[in-house]
Design a protein around this motif. Structure first.
Motif, PDB file in Angstrom:
ATOM      1  N   GLY A 256       0.736  -1.517   0.193  1.00 57.80           N
ATOM      2  CA  GLY A 256       0.267  -0.092   0.067  1.00 57.80           C
ATOM      3  C   GLY A 256       0.723   1.175  -0.024  1.00 57.80           C
ATOM      4  O   GLY A 256       0.666   1.923  -0.834  1.00 57.80           O
ATOM      5  N   SER A 257       1.565   1.534   1.189  1.00 55.43           N
ATOM      6  CA  SER A 257       2.208   2.741   1.061  1.00 55.43           C
ATOM      7  C   SER A 257       3.504   2.965   0.204  1.00 55.43           C
ATOM      8  O   SER A 257       3.661   4.005  -0.250  1.00 55.43           O
ATOM      9  N   GLN A 334      -3.637  -0.051   0.225  1.00 53.01           N
ATOM     10  CA  GLN A 334      -3.311   0.950   1.383  1.00 53.01           C
ATOM     11  C   GLN A 334      -4.876   1.207   1.946  1.00 53.01           C
ATOM     12  O   GLN A 334      -4.764   1.051   3.154  1.00 53.01           O
ATOM     13  N   GLU A 335      -5.829   1.626   1.425  1.00 54.35           N
ATOM     14  CA  GLU A 335      -6.959   2.043   2.016  1.00 54.35           C
ATOM     15  C   GLU A 335      -7.821   0.962   2.667  1.00 54.35           C
ATOM     16  O   GLU A 335      -8.178   0.939   3.763  1.00 54.35           O
ATOM     17  N   VAL A 336      -8.133  -0.024   1.743  1.00 54.58           N
ATOM     18  CA  VAL A 336      -8.731  -1.299   2.158  1.00 54.58           C
ATOM     19  C   VAL A 336      -7.910  -2.078   3.015  1.00 54.58           C
ATOM     20  O   VAL A 336      -8.316  -2.571   4.132  1.00 54.58           O
ATOM     21  N   GLY A 337      -6.633  -2.122   2.958  1.00 56.72           N
ATOM     22  CA  GLY A 337      -5.680  -3.122   3.992  1.00 56.72           C
ATOM     23  C   GLY A 337      -5.917  -2.429   5.333  1.00 56.72           C
ATOM     24  O   GLY A 337      -5.921  -2.905   6.139  1.00 56.72           O
ATOM     25  N   THR A 338      -5.623  -1.053   5.357  1.00 59.97           N
ATOM     26  CA  THR A 338      -5.629  -0.171   6.822  1.00 59.97           C
ATOM     27  C   THR A 338      -7.012  -0.436   7.356  1.00 59.97           C
ATOM     28  O   THR A 338      -7.029  -0.706   8.538  1.00 59.97           O
ATOM     29  N   TYR A 339      -7.985  -0.357   6.628  1.00 62.81           N
ATOM     30  CA  TYR A 339      -9.571  -0.676   6.953  1.00 62.81           C
ATOM     31  C   TYR A 339      -9.397  -2.059   7.676  1.00 62.81           C
ATOM     32  O   TYR A 339     -10.249  -2.283   8.797  1.00 62.81           O
ATOM     33  N   GLY A 361      -0.880  -2.855   4.455  1.00 60.97           N
ATOM     34  CA  GLY A 361      -1.564  -3.014   3.427  1.00 60.97           C
ATOM     35  C   GLY A 361      -2.380  -4.379   3.197  1.00 60.97           C
ATOM     36  O   GLY A 361      -2.997  -4.679   4.088  1.00 60.97           O
ATOM     37  N   LEU A 362      -2.429  -5.159   2.236  1.00 57.12           N
ATOM     38  CA  LEU A 362      -3.140  -6.288   2.067  1.00 57.12           C
ATOM     39  C   LEU A 362      -2.144  -7.627   2.457  1.00 57.12           C
ATOM     40  O   LEU A 362      -2.266  -8.545   1.618  1.00 57.12           O
ATOM     41  N   MET A 363      -1.186  -7.536   3.238  1.00 60.45           N
ATOM     42  CA  MET A 363      -0.390  -8.418   3.715  1.00 60.45           C
ATOM     43  C   MET A 363      -0.712  -8.625   5.277  1.00 60.45           C
ATOM     44  O   MET A 363       0.063  -7.774   5.914  1.00 60.45           O
ATOM     45  N   ILE A 364      -1.575  -9.436   5.782  1.00 58.83           N
ATOM     46  CA  ILE A 364      -2.007  -9.323   7.124  1.00 58.83           C
ATOM     47  C   ILE A 364      -1.881 -10.611   7.725  1.00 58.83           C
ATOM     48  O   ILE A 364      -2.152 -11.747   7.286  1.00 58.83           O
ATOM     49  N   GLY A 365      -1.344 -10.591   9.340  1.00 63.05           N
ATOM     50  CA  GLY A 365      -1.239 -11.945   9.931  1.00 63.05           C
ATOM     51  C   GLY A 365      -2.231 -11.657  11.023  1.00 63.05           C
ATOM     52  O   GLY A 365      -2.217 -10.791  11.808  1.00 63.05           O
ATOM     53  N   ILE A 366      -2.777 -13.149  11.552  1.00 63.65           N
ATOM     54  CA  ILE A 366      -3.593 -12.958  12.697  1.00 63.65           C
ATOM     55  C   ILE A 366      -3.168 -14.300  13.318  1.00 63.65           C
ATOM     56  O   ILE A 366      -3.211 -15.355  13.286  1.00 63.65           O
ATOM     57  N   GLU A 367      -2.218 -13.965  14.437  1.00 58.72           N
ATOM     58  CA  GLU A 367      -1.672 -15.051  15.152  1.00 58.72           C
ATOM     59  C   GLU A 367      -2.451 -15.575  16.353  1.00 58.72           C
ATOM     60  O   GLU A 367      -3.120 -14.847  17.416  1.00 58.72           O
ATOM     61  N   MET A 368      -2.812 -16.817  16.613  1.00 54.87           N
ATOM     62  CA  MET A 368      -3.680 -17.338  17.521  1.00 54.87           C
ATOM     63  C   MET A 368      -2.761 -17.966  18.774  1.00 54.87           C
ATOM     64  O   MET A 368      -1.744 -18.583  18.484  1.00 54.87           O
ATOM     65  N   CYS A 414      -7.794  -6.190  -5.672  1.00 52.94           N
ATOM     66  CA  CYS A 414      -9.023  -5.477  -5.990  1.00 52.94           C
ATOM     67  C   CYS A 414     -10.228  -5.696  -4.948  1.00 52.94           C
ATOM     68  O   CYS A 414     -11.214  -5.337  -5.318  1.00 52.94           O
ATOM     69  N   ILE A 415      -9.788  -6.088  -3.730  1.00 56.94           N
ATOM     70  CA  ILE A 415     -10.847  -6.425  -2.583  1.00 56.94           C
ATOM     71  C   ILE A 415     -11.408  -5.076  -2.303  1.00 56.94           C
ATOM     72  O   ILE A 415     -11.046  -3.941  -2.572  1.00 56.94           O
ATOM     73  N   THR A 416     -12.807  -5.074  -1.715  1.00 50.46           N
ATOM     74  CA  THR A 416     -13.362  -3.720  -1.404  1.00 50.46           C
ATOM     75  C   THR A 416     -13.848  -3.687   0.199  1.00 50.46           C
ATOM     76  O   THR A 416     -13.809  -5.030   0.827  1.00 50.46           O
ATOM     77  N   LYS A 417     -14.231  -2.857   0.684  1.00 51.18           N
ATOM     78  CA  LYS A 417     -14.528  -2.764   1.755  1.00 51.18           C
ATOM     79  C   LYS A 417     -15.739  -3.671   2.254  1.00 51.18           C
ATOM     80  O   LYS A 417     -15.632  -4.261   3.669  1.00 51.18           O
ATOM     81  N   PRO A 418     -16.755  -3.731   1.595  1.00 47.99           N
ATOM     82  CA  PRO A 418     -17.923  -4.469   2.095  1.00 47.99           C
ATOM     83  C   PRO A 418     -17.502  -6.128   1.844  1.00 47.99           C
ATOM     84  O   PRO A 418     -18.072  -6.560   2.794  1.00 47.99           O
ATOM     85  N   GLU A 419     -16.524  -6.402   1.169  1.00 47.62           N
ATOM     86  CA  GLU A 419     -16.067  -7.800   1.392  1.00 47.62           C
ATOM     87  C   GLU A 419     -15.119  -7.994   2.406  1.00 47.62           C
ATOM     88  O   GLU A 419     -15.090  -8.904   3.180  1.00 47.62           O
ATOM     89  N   VAL A 420     -14.443  -7.039   2.896  1.00 45.76           N
ATOM     90  CA  VAL A 420     -13.631  -6.888   4.173  1.00 45.76           C
ATOM     91  C   VAL A 420     -14.616  -7.314   5.407  1.00 45.76           C
ATOM     92  O   VAL A 420     -14.496  -8.042   6.169  1.00 45.76           O
ATOM     93  N   ASP A 421     -15.826  -6.683   5.152  1.00 48.54           N
ATOM     94  CA  ASP A 421     -16.909  -6.668   6.317  1.00 48.54           C
ATOM     95  C   ASP A 421     -17.292  -7.964   6.475  1.00 48.54           C
ATOM     96  O   ASP A 421     -17.571  -8.470   7.617  1.00 48.54           O
ATOM     97  N   PHE A 422     -17.792  -8.602   5.243  1.00 49.61           N
ATOM     98  CA  PHE A 422     -18.063 -10.121   5.303  1.00 49.61           C
ATOM     99  C   PHE A 422     -17.056 -11.032   5.902  1.00 49.61           C
ATOM    100  O   PHE A 422     -17.517 -11.864   6.882  1.00 49.61           O
ATOM    101  N   ALA A 423     -15.824 -10.630   5.462  1.00 57.54           N
ATOM    102  CA  ALA A 423     -14.674 -11.641   6.059  1.00 57.54           C
ATOM    103  C   ALA A 423     -14.594 -11.492   7.475  1.00 57.54           C
ATOM    104  O   ALA A 423     -14.204 -12.654   8.173  1.00 57.54           O
TER     105      ALA A 423
END
Length: 440
Positions: A256-257, A334-339, A361-368, A414-423
């Motif tokens: 993103g940045s 940048q925008e959707v990834g930060t959101y 950006g759109l490279m994200i980790g969730i550690e359990m 190309c992902i969108t914010k509504p799709e992020v909300d669903f995820a």
């Protein structure tokens, strides 16, 4: 998935997706939820619409495909799900299986598809020397090899010995406390001292090169303390080594940045390796280096590439780069990834087993984790069950980390914010289901 690009459309006709349809039949989404969701009310996030209707699958039956796979291909223990998906078609950020079920792809074929599946408008290999570069136990050889490759401690500010809430270049910081000032990272200094110790005790007096990912991918989206790479590069070059930035997963605007991951560390590497996103699914890779290093390769008689620079690959790579620019995919990352990072961080605050949310950006980790205090990894079988639950609700994510404890999220850009909300709602539902199972 095959990339259909305007550069090749007239001459090569590579497009494999069916024509765009203005609206999706409402029954497709409803049928999907009826067939795969047999859970409580809180586990049914509404899937965003998609204006694409897949062609009907008319090939071999699922069980026959599975039989062929088990009999003739590499052992299927690497299958991502207990019941492997038979994917039939793709469209941008969506995938469709042989039954017409729709999935939101949040892993992009292991961070391969950048601009979307079937858009309209290379791995490192398995040689002993290359495998000697990995620190992930699953990928190591049974016996030692690759003499001369040495590893240093991973400067992981969440799981490592040092780190805190001002350390990394991310909208979301670790919840570990630290006394660092915003512009001065003590953890960085400590990891640099450990790196100096490695250089003094574990490697030769001269160094050939230093390989690094700007953000580690398979290790679980690990981010280093700010300023670490800049000092590490300086120490390597003082010993005559070159610095190699592996941009296979972090390049092409995904962060993103910046367009390249090394730019986020304010460094300029001597060599950059590229693959995956450069071809959007087409098998290609590239190495970029300085004129001085490139000239030195002429002294090596057997430095060549059988398929290097072929016109088809070059045309596809050029088309991908144009799409990233024309469709503002770096800005979208940048925008959707930060959101998405900020939304996922709410889950960390809500669930004790979500230890860390990180990335850029759109490279994200969730550690359990078992709990935030101990930071011990959540057992693999529990992580796998959450992973399966997400799939059943229509979301595909990755798994990674030294203990397979981290969910890896890297959707098409190309992902969108509504799709992020669903995820996010799917992931929340999967976590709730897990907590309910534990309570029984």
């Amino acid at each position: 998935m095959t990339l259909a690009c305007r550069h090749l459309r007239r001459a090569l006709r590579l497009e494999t997706s069916s024509p765009r349809i203005p609206k999706m039949r409402p029954s497709l989404s409803r049928a999907f939820w009826t067939s795969v969701t047999k859970l409580g009310v809180h586990t049914k996030p509404r899937m965003p619409p998609c204006d694409f209707i897949p062609e009907k699958y008319q090939s071999l039956a699922y069980q026959r495909v599975l039989e062929i796979n088990n009999r003739h291909l590499y052992p299927p223990r690497t299958a991502y799900f207990a019941e492997p998906l038979l994917l039939h078609q793709g469209h941008m950020e969506w995938l469709f299986d042989h039954e017409g079920n729709r999935y939101l792809d949040f892993f992009s074929g292991i961070v391969t598809v950048g601009v979307g599946h079937c858009h309209p408008g290379a791995y490192h290999g398995g040689s002993p020397y290359i495998l000697g570069l990995t620190n992930v136990g699953y990928f190591k050889m049974e016996l030692p090899g690759a003499a001369g490759c040495e590893s240093t401690m991973c400067p992981d500010v969440f799981r490592g010995p040092w780190g805190g809430s001002h350390c990394r270049d991310s909208p979301v910081q670790t919840i570990r406390k630290c006394s660092c000032a915003p512009d001065c990272c003590q953890a960085k200094d400590q990891y640099i001292e450990q790196f100096k110790d490695t250089l003094s005790t574990a490697v030769a007096k001269s160094i050939a090169g230093f390989f690094v990912e700007p953000i580690q991918g398979v290790s679980g989206i690990v981010q280093y303390p700010k300023g670490f790479l800049k000092e590490a590069f300086k120490l390597v070059r003082e010993r005559g080594g070159v610095c190699i930035s592996d941009e296979v997963q972090t390049g092409f605007g995904r962060l993103g940045s910046h367009y390249w991951g090394f730019q986020t560390h304010d460094v300029v590497p001597d060599i950059v390796t590229l693959a995956k996103g450069i071809g959007n699914g087409f098998p290609m890779g590239a190495v970029v280096t300085t004129p001085e290093i490139a000239k030195s390769l002429a002294k090596r008689r057997f430095c060549f590439s059988t398929f290097g620079g072929n016109p088809l690959a070059c045309a596809i790579g050029s088309a991908v780069l144009e799409v990233i620019k024309e469709e503002n995919l770096q800005e979208n990352s940048q925008e959707v990834g930060t959101y998405m990072l900020l939304e996922l961080a709410k889950l960390r605050d809500e669930f004790e087993i979500v230890g860390d949310v990180r990335g850029k950006g759109l490279m994200i980790g969730i550690e359990m984790v078992k709990d935030k205090m101990s930071r011990q990894p959540l057992p693999p079988e529990e992580v796998s069950q959450i992973h399966e639950d997400c799939k059943h609700m229509g979301l595909l994510v990755g798994k990674s980390g030294v203990f397979s404890q981290t969910f890896r999220i890297a959707p098409p850009m190309c992902i969108t914010k509504p799709e992020v909300d669903f995820a996010v709602e799917v992931f929340r539902s999967a976590l709730i289901q897990h907590m309910e199972r534990k309570a029984k």
